[in-house]
Scaffold this motif. Structure first.
Motif, PDB file in Angstrom:
ATOM      1  N   SER A  35     -24.780  -1.762 -75.532  1.00  0.00           N
ATOM      2  CA  SER A  35     -23.770  -1.017 -74.783  1.00  0.00           C
ATOM      3  C   SER A  35     -23.712  -1.488 -73.335  1.00  0.00           C
ATOM      4  CB  SER A  35     -24.082   0.471 -74.851  1.00  0.00           C
ATOM      5  OG  SER A  35     -23.220   1.208 -74.013  1.00  0.00           O
ATOM      6  N   ALA A  36     -24.893  -1.673 -72.745  1.00  0.00           N
ATOM      7  CA  ALA A  36     -24.942  -2.128 -71.358  1.00  0.00           C
ATOM      8  C   ALA A  36     -24.361  -3.531 -71.239  1.00  0.00           C
ATOM      9  CB  ALA A  36     -26.383  -2.101 -70.852  1.00  0.00           C
ATOM     10  N   MET A  37     -24.667  -4.384 -72.207  1.00  0.00           N
ATOM     11  CA  MET A  37     -24.129  -5.737 -72.168  1.00  0.00           C
ATOM     12  C   MET A  37     -22.605  -5.711 -72.292  1.00  0.00           C
ATOM     13  SD  MET A  37     -26.506  -7.755 -71.529  1.00  0.00           S
ATOM     14  CE  MET A  37     -26.108  -9.405 -71.950  1.00  0.00           C
ATOM     15  N   ALA A  38     -22.120  -4.833 -73.155  1.00  0.00           N
ATOM     16  CA  ALA A  38     -20.665  -4.721 -73.302  1.00  0.00           C
ATOM     17  C   ALA A  38     -20.042  -4.245 -71.996  1.00  0.00           C
ATOM     18  CB  ALA A  38     -20.322  -3.779 -74.447  1.00  0.00           C
ATOM     19  N   GLU A  39     -20.686  -3.274 -71.368  1.00  0.00           N
ATOM     20  CA  GLU A  39     -20.164  -2.781 -70.086  1.00  0.00           C
ATOM     21  C   GLU A  39     -20.250  -3.871 -69.020  1.00  0.00           C
ATOM     22  OE1 GLU A  39     -21.676   0.962 -68.685  1.00  0.00           O
ATOM     23  OE2 GLU A  39     -21.668   1.780 -70.712  1.00  0.00           O
ATOM     24  N   ILE A  40     -21.384  -4.603 -69.027  1.00  0.00           N
ATOM     25  CA  ILE A  40     -21.553  -5.681 -68.042  1.00  0.00           C
ATOM     26  C   ILE A  40     -20.479  -6.748 -68.259  1.00  0.00           C
ATOM     27  CG2 ILE A  40     -23.039  -7.605 -67.375  1.00  0.00           C
ATOM     28  CD1 ILE A  40     -25.401  -5.723 -67.755  1.00  0.00           C
ATOM     29  N   GLU A  41     -20.208  -7.066 -69.530  1.00  0.00           N
ATOM     30  CA  GLU A  41     -19.171  -8.064 -69.826  1.00  0.00           C
ATOM     31  C   GLU A  41     -17.812  -7.580 -69.324  1.00  0.00           C
ATOM     32  OE1 GLU A  41     -19.285  -9.037 -73.980  1.00  0.00           O
ATOM     33  OE2 GLU A  41     -21.245  -9.968 -73.823  1.00  0.00           O
ATOM     34  N   GLY A  42     -17.559  -6.293 -69.558  1.00  0.00           N
ATOM     35  CA  GLY A  42     -16.274  -5.731 -69.100  1.00  0.00           C
ATOM     36  C   GLY A  42     -16.164  -5.761 -67.586  1.00  0.00           C
TER      37      GLY A  42
ATOM     38  N   THR B 245      -3.737 -16.203 -58.406  1.00  0.00           N
ATOM     39  CA  THR B 245      -3.064 -16.135 -59.702  1.00  0.00           C
ATOM     40  C   THR B 245      -3.705 -15.049 -60.537  1.00  0.00           C
ATOM     41  OG1 THR B 245      -4.536 -17.730 -60.704  1.00  0.00           O
ATOM     42  CG2 THR B 245      -2.500 -18.568 -59.749  1.00  0.00           C
ATOM     43  N   GLU B 246      -2.927 -14.618 -61.490  1.00  0.00           N
ATOM     44  CA  GLU B 246      -3.400 -13.570 -62.394  1.00  0.00           C
ATOM     45  C   GLU B 246      -3.965 -14.248 -63.646  1.00  0.00           C
ATOM     46  OE1 GLU B 246      -3.211 -10.022 -62.438  1.00  0.00           O
ATOM     47  OE2 GLU B 246      -2.754 -10.167 -60.309  1.00  0.00           O
ATOM     48  N   VAL B 247      -5.153 -13.766 -64.087  1.00  0.00           N
ATOM     49  CA  VAL B 247      -5.772 -14.260 -65.314  1.00  0.00           C
ATOM     50  C   VAL B 247      -5.696 -13.127 -66.319  1.00  0.00           C
ATOM     51  CG1 VAL B 247      -7.914 -15.120 -66.311  1.00  0.00           C
ATOM     52  CG2 VAL B 247      -7.326 -15.727 -63.988  1.00  0.00           C
ATOM     53  N   GLU B 248      -5.396 -13.515 -67.565  1.00  0.00           N
ATOM     54  CA  GLU B 248      -5.297 -12.496 -68.608  1.00  0.00           C
ATOM     55  C   GLU B 248      -6.694 -11.924 -68.899  1.00  0.00           C
ATOM     56  OE1 GLU B 248      -3.417 -13.813 -72.127  1.00  0.00           O
ATOM     57  OE2 GLU B 248      -1.732 -14.673 -71.032  1.00  0.00           O
TER      58      GLU B 248
ATOM     59  N   ALA C  16     -17.927  -7.699 -65.553  1.00  0.00           N
ATOM     60  CA  ALA C  16     -17.906  -9.100 -65.123  1.00  0.00           C
ATOM     61  C   ALA C  16     -16.513  -9.695 -65.317  1.00  0.00           C
ATOM     62  CB  ALA C  16     -18.966  -9.902 -65.887  1.00  0.00           C
ATOM     63  N   ALA C  17     -15.859  -9.354 -66.428  1.00  0.00           N
ATOM     64  CA  ALA C  17     -14.500  -9.860 -66.683  1.00  0.00           C
ATOM     65  C   ALA C  17     -13.537  -9.330 -65.625  1.00  0.00           C
ATOM     66  CB  ALA C  17     -14.048  -9.485 -68.081  1.00  0.00           C
ATOM     67  N   ASP C  18     -13.651  -8.043 -65.303  1.00  0.00           N
ATOM     68  CA  ASP C  18     -12.793  -7.466 -64.259  1.00  0.00           C
ATOM     69  C   ASP C  18     -13.077  -8.108 -62.913  1.00  0.00           C
ATOM     70  OD1 ASP C  18     -11.553  -5.775 -66.027  1.00  0.00           O
ATOM     71  OD2 ASP C  18     -12.809  -4.008 -65.547  1.00  0.00           O
ATOM     72  N   ALA C  19     -14.379  -8.322 -62.610  1.00  0.00           N
ATOM     73  CA  ALA C  19     -14.738  -8.940 -61.340  1.00  0.00           C
ATOM     74  C   ALA C  19     -14.234 -10.371 -61.293  1.00  0.00           C
ATOM     75  CB  ALA C  19     -16.252  -8.898 -61.157  1.00  0.00           C
ATOM     76  N   ALA C  20     -14.316 -11.114 -62.395  1.00  0.00           N
ATOM     77  CA  ALA C  20     -13.831 -12.497 -62.442  1.00  0.00           C
ATOM     78  C   ALA C  20     -12.329 -12.530 -62.223  1.00  0.00           C
ATOM     79  CB  ALA C  20     -14.216 -13.136 -63.765  1.00  0.00           C
ATOM     80  N   ARG C  21     -11.588 -11.631 -62.835  1.00  0.00           N
ATOM     81  CA  ARG C  21     -10.125 -11.578 -62.639  1.00  0.00           C
ATOM     82  C   ARG C  21      -9.795 -11.292 -61.180  1.00  0.00           C
ATOM     83  NH1 ARG C  21      -8.106  -7.312 -66.444  1.00  0.00           N
ATOM     84  NH2 ARG C  21      -6.437  -7.266 -64.907  1.00  0.00           N
TER      85      ARG C  21
END
Length: 164
Positions: free
Chosen positions: A123-130, A146-149, A132-137
């Protein structure tokens, strides 16, 4: 001297009466008193011998009784040691059973805890991935403008986390 002259006349009479007196004394003492004294001494000797024999018999009986008692005591001690050993074995077996049950319970709790930890980690990894993905965008949007999907950002984060 008249006393010395008279001595020869009286001497034979005095010797006669002396022999008679000592003879009677010998008869009275030798035949009357000595056998009684010797009988008493013999009786006393027999009594002492009988008492010594009785004492020895009593000592032998006491020794045999003591030996029998020691034998019974040793047998009882051995039986008690056997009972103690049996009780110790039963107690050890009961303790072993209780320890095995407790160990099984602890193993079950440990497995449940590990499963919970694994679930929390996933669960923590899933949250971290989410996150991290938001932070990367957000970083790409600020730096590159630019906007990344979302799907592309999540795929990139998964790839980086898989290698790292």
């Amino acid at each position: 001297m008249p006393q010395i002259e008279q001595l020869s006349e009286v001497l034979s009479s005095q010797v006669f009466w002396l022999l008679v007196f000592f003879g009677l004394t010998f008869l009275v003492v030798g035949l009357g008193m000595v056998p009684k004294v010797m009988g008493t001494v013999d009786l006393r000797d027999r009594q002492i011998a009988d008492d010594l024999a009785a004492a020895q018999a009593a000592r032998d009986a006491a020794d045999s009784e003591e030996e029998a008692w020691r034998k019974r005591e040793n047998e009882n001690r051995a039986a008690a040691q056997a009972v103690i050993a049996e009780a110790k074995a039963k107690a050890a077996k009961a303790s072993e059973t209780k320890l095995a049950k407790a160990q099984a319970k602890l193993d079950k709790q440990l497995a449940e805890a590990e499963a919970g930890i694994d679930a929390a980690r996933a669960s923590a990894m899933a949250e971290i991935e989410g996150v991290a993905a938001d932070a990367a965008r957000d970083i790409v949007a600020r730096i590159a403008g630019t906007e990344v999907e979302s799907a592309a950002a999540e795929a990139a984060v998964k790839e980086v986390m898989a290698h790292g």
